[in-house]
Scaffold this active site. Structure first.
Site, PDB file in Angstrom:
ATOM      1  N   TYR A 151       0.802  -1.258   0.000  1.00  4.55           N
ATOM      2  CA  TYR A 151       0.031  -0.013   0.076  1.00  4.55           C
ATOM      3  C   TYR A 151       0.867   1.398   0.171  1.00  4.55           C
ATOM      4  CZ  TYR A 151      -4.003   3.064   1.700  1.00  4.55           C
ATOM      5  OH  TYR A 151      -4.860   3.998   1.709  1.00  4.55           O
TER       6      TYR A 151
HETATM    7  N1  LIG Z   1     -10.130   5.346   4.810  1.00  7.58           N
HETATM    8  C1  LIG Z   1      -8.678   5.610   5.255  1.00  7.58           C
HETATM    9  O1  LIG Z   1      -8.419   5.261   6.298  1.00  7.58           O
HETATM   10  C2  LIG Z   1      -7.872   6.096   4.159  1.00  7.58           C
HETATM   11  C3  LIG Z   1      -6.530   6.659   4.782  1.00  7.58           C
HETATM   12  C4  LIG Z   1      -5.656   7.192   3.642  1.00  7.58           C
HETATM   13  C5  LIG Z   1      -5.852   7.066   2.490  1.00  7.58           C
HETATM   14  N2  LIG Z   1      -7.019   6.755   1.916  1.00  7.58           N
HETATM   15  C6  LIG Z   1      -7.303   6.640   0.401  1.00  7.58           C
HETATM   16  O2  LIG Z   1      -8.652   7.154   0.158  1.00  7.58           O
HETATM   17  C7  LIG Z   1      -9.259   6.645  -1.154  1.00  7.58           C
HETATM   18  C8  LIG Z   1     -10.625   6.227  -0.708  1.00  7.58           C
HETATM   19  O3  LIG Z   1     -10.517   5.227   0.332  1.00  7.58           O
HETATM   20  P1  LIG Z   1     -12.034   4.774   1.103  1.00  7.58           P
HETATM   21  O4  LIG Z   1     -11.414   4.787   2.537  1.00  7.58           O
HETATM   22  O5  LIG Z   1     -13.129   5.647   0.851  1.00  7.58           O
HETATM   23  O6  LIG Z   1     -12.138   3.292   0.380  1.00  7.58           O
HETATM   24  P2  LIG Z   1     -13.513   2.552   0.415  1.00  7.58           P
HETATM   25  O7  LIG Z   1     -14.430   2.826   1.288  1.00  7.58           O
HETATM   26  O8  LIG Z   1     -13.020   1.290   0.453  1.00  7.58           O
HETATM   27  O9  LIG Z   1     -14.131   2.877  -1.071  1.00  7.58           O
HETATM   28  C9  LIG Z   1     -13.326   2.478  -2.233  1.00  7.58           C
HETATM   29  C10 LIG Z   1     -13.757   3.115  -3.456  1.00  7.58           C
HETATM   30  O10 LIG Z   1     -13.016   2.920  -4.428  1.00  7.58           O
HETATM   31  C11 LIG Z   1     -13.594   1.922  -5.655  1.00  7.58           C
HETATM   32  N3  LIG Z   1     -12.750   1.202  -6.332  1.00  7.58           N
HETATM   33  C12 LIG Z   1     -12.226   0.051  -5.459  1.00  7.58           C
HETATM   34  N4  LIG Z   1     -11.291  -0.651  -6.631  1.00  7.58           N
HETATM   35  C13 LIG Z   1     -11.660   0.038  -7.647  1.00  7.58           C
HETATM   36  C14 LIG Z   1     -11.087  -0.227  -8.767  1.00  7.58           C
HETATM   37  N5  LIG Z   1     -10.119  -1.228  -9.231  1.00  7.58           N
HETATM   38  N6  LIG Z   1     -11.381   0.510 -10.032  1.00  7.58           N
HETATM   39  C15 LIG Z   1     -12.483   1.587  -9.781  1.00  7.58           C
HETATM   40  N7  LIG Z   1     -12.826   1.692  -8.402  1.00  7.58           N
HETATM   41  C16 LIG Z   1     -12.383   1.013  -7.507  1.00  7.58           C
HETATM   42  C17 LIG Z   1     -14.971   1.348  -4.721  1.00  7.58           C
HETATM   43  O11 LIG Z   1     -15.981   0.827  -5.749  1.00  7.58           O
HETATM   44  P3  LIG Z   1     -17.004  -0.203  -5.280  1.00  7.58           P
HETATM   45  O12 LIG Z   1     -17.901   0.542  -4.353  1.00  7.58           O
HETATM   46  O13 LIG Z   1     -17.571  -0.317  -6.613  1.00  7.58           O
HETATM   47  O14 LIG Z   1     -16.181  -1.273  -4.761  1.00  7.58           O
HETATM   48  C18 LIG Z   1     -15.117   2.275  -3.871  1.00  7.58           C
HETATM   49  O15 LIG Z   1     -16.111   3.411  -4.412  1.00  7.58           O
HETATM   50  C19 LIG Z   1      -8.257   5.195  -1.200  1.00  7.58           C
HETATM   51  O16 LIG Z   1      -7.265   5.811  -2.191  1.00  7.58           O
HETATM   52  C20 LIG Z   1      -7.504   5.369   0.078  1.00  7.58           C
HETATM   53  O17 LIG Z   1      -6.235   4.565  -0.395  1.00  7.58           O
HETATM   54  C21 LIG Z   1      -8.093   6.052   2.792  1.00  7.58           C
END
Ligand SMILES: NC(=O)c1ccc[n+]([C@@H]2O[C@H](COP(=O)([O-])OP(=O)(O)OC[C@H]3O[C@@H](n4cnc5c(N)ncnc54)[C@H](OP(=O)(O)O)[C@@H]3O)[C@@H](O)[C@H]2O)c1
Length: 249
Positions: free
Chosen positions: A157
């Site tokens: 990651y």
């Molecule tokens: N949550 C945290 O603590 C955190 C911290 C730092 C950074 N981030 C970053 O913030 C971003 C959003 O994370 P989140 O926490 O909101 O994640 P999440 O709730 O798991 O949502 C992930 C989203 O990405 C989509 N997705 C996954 N794989 C994909 C692919 N191959 N092609 C197109 N869409 C895809 C999913 O679509 P589906 O719903 O259709 O599966 C969903 O809309 C990510 O880049 C993550 O690395 C998150």
């Protein structure tokens, strides 16, 4: 075909907007006066629910399925947004996955999958954005503050997201003279599916306490940082990584 009516609304494309941080970003941008294209991988029902919420906020909105790691899917997402709204001003790449695996030969499939979605996906989305945005455009990629923590298990990651931060700075330079900013927002732990998956209540509580502000971030906290970079007050911020994390790292 009749021409689209003139509009003062701007248009944004947000990948990974069916759930979590991407959803909050899409809805915040909708409230800020953007029409929004909602990208998602497989969760059509959640994507349609985000579309409905964006429309309730007064925006035009569409949902487009596609894998960010596949160039034709990404091109189709951008085509659909430009066709629906007649313009594109802001692109946010929030699509992402997190699989925790040690640096070990047995983890290489998880590594490849993480790099494909999080780094190749960012490369393709940033590349399409660069090709299609005009003067005043804004490109924002999601990174992570866990890069600075280097916790065991975060190798794939962190490798992918460190790559994303590199791409952001290079692309800002490649877009010299075009009046387009390129930045990253790097959240700390945020209360979403991606964060909670596979963690015990105790681990969640421990991680929530790491920041001096002593709580998890919310998707809206991160959407606010993205909205700043996408809006008029963010105009002079370029080639930066904004670590929105309550002081976690
Ligand atoms: N949550 C945290 O603590 C955190 C911290 C730092 C950074 N981030 C970053 O913030 C971003 C959003 O994370 P989140 O926490 O909101 O994640 P999440 O709730 O798991 O949502 C992930 C989203 O990405 C989509 N997705 C996954 N794989 C994909 C692919 N191959 N092609 C197109 N869409 C895809 C999913 O679509 P589906 O719903 O259709 O599966 C969903 O809309 C990510 O880049 C993550 O690395 C998150």
């Amino acid at each position: 075909m009749t021409a689209l009516p003139a509009t003062s609304r701007r248009a944004a494309l947000v990948t990974g907007a069916s759930r979590g941080i991407g959803r909050a970003i899409a809805l915040r941008l909708a409230a800020d006066g953007f029409d929004v294209a909602i990208g998602y991988a497989g969760n059509a029902a959640r994507a349609e629910e985000t579309v409905a919420a964006a429309r309730a906020a007064g925006a035009n909105a569409i949902a487009v399925q596609g894998d960010v790691a596949q160039a034709p899917d990404v091109a189709r997402l951008f085509d659909a947004a430009q066709q629906a709204f007649g313009r594109l001003d802001v692109v946010v790449n929030s699509a992402g996955i997190m699989t925790l695996k040690p640096v070990a030969p047995a983890s290489v499939d998880a590594f490849d999958q993480t790099i494909a979605t999080n780094l190749r996906g960012a490369f393709l989305v940033l590349g399409e954005a660069a090709a299609r945005l005009g003067q005043g455009g804004r490109i924002i990629a999601l990174s992570t503050s866990v890069i600075a923590r280097a916790f065991p298990g975060y190798g794939p990651y962190i490798a992918a997201k460190a790559g994303v931060e590199g791409l952001v700075r290079v692309l800002a330079n490649e877009l010299r003279g075009r009046g387009i900013t390129v930045n990253a927002v790097a959240p700390g732990p945020v209360a979403t599916d991606l964060f909670f998956e596979g963690k015990s209540e105790e681990q969640v509580a421990q991680l929530a306490k790491l920041a001096p502000l002593e709580r998890l971030g919310t998707p809206d906290d991160i959407a606010a940082a993205v909205a700043f970079l996408a809006g008029p007050d963010g105009a002079w911020v370029n080639a930066q990584v904004l670590r929105a994390n309550g002081g976690y790292a």
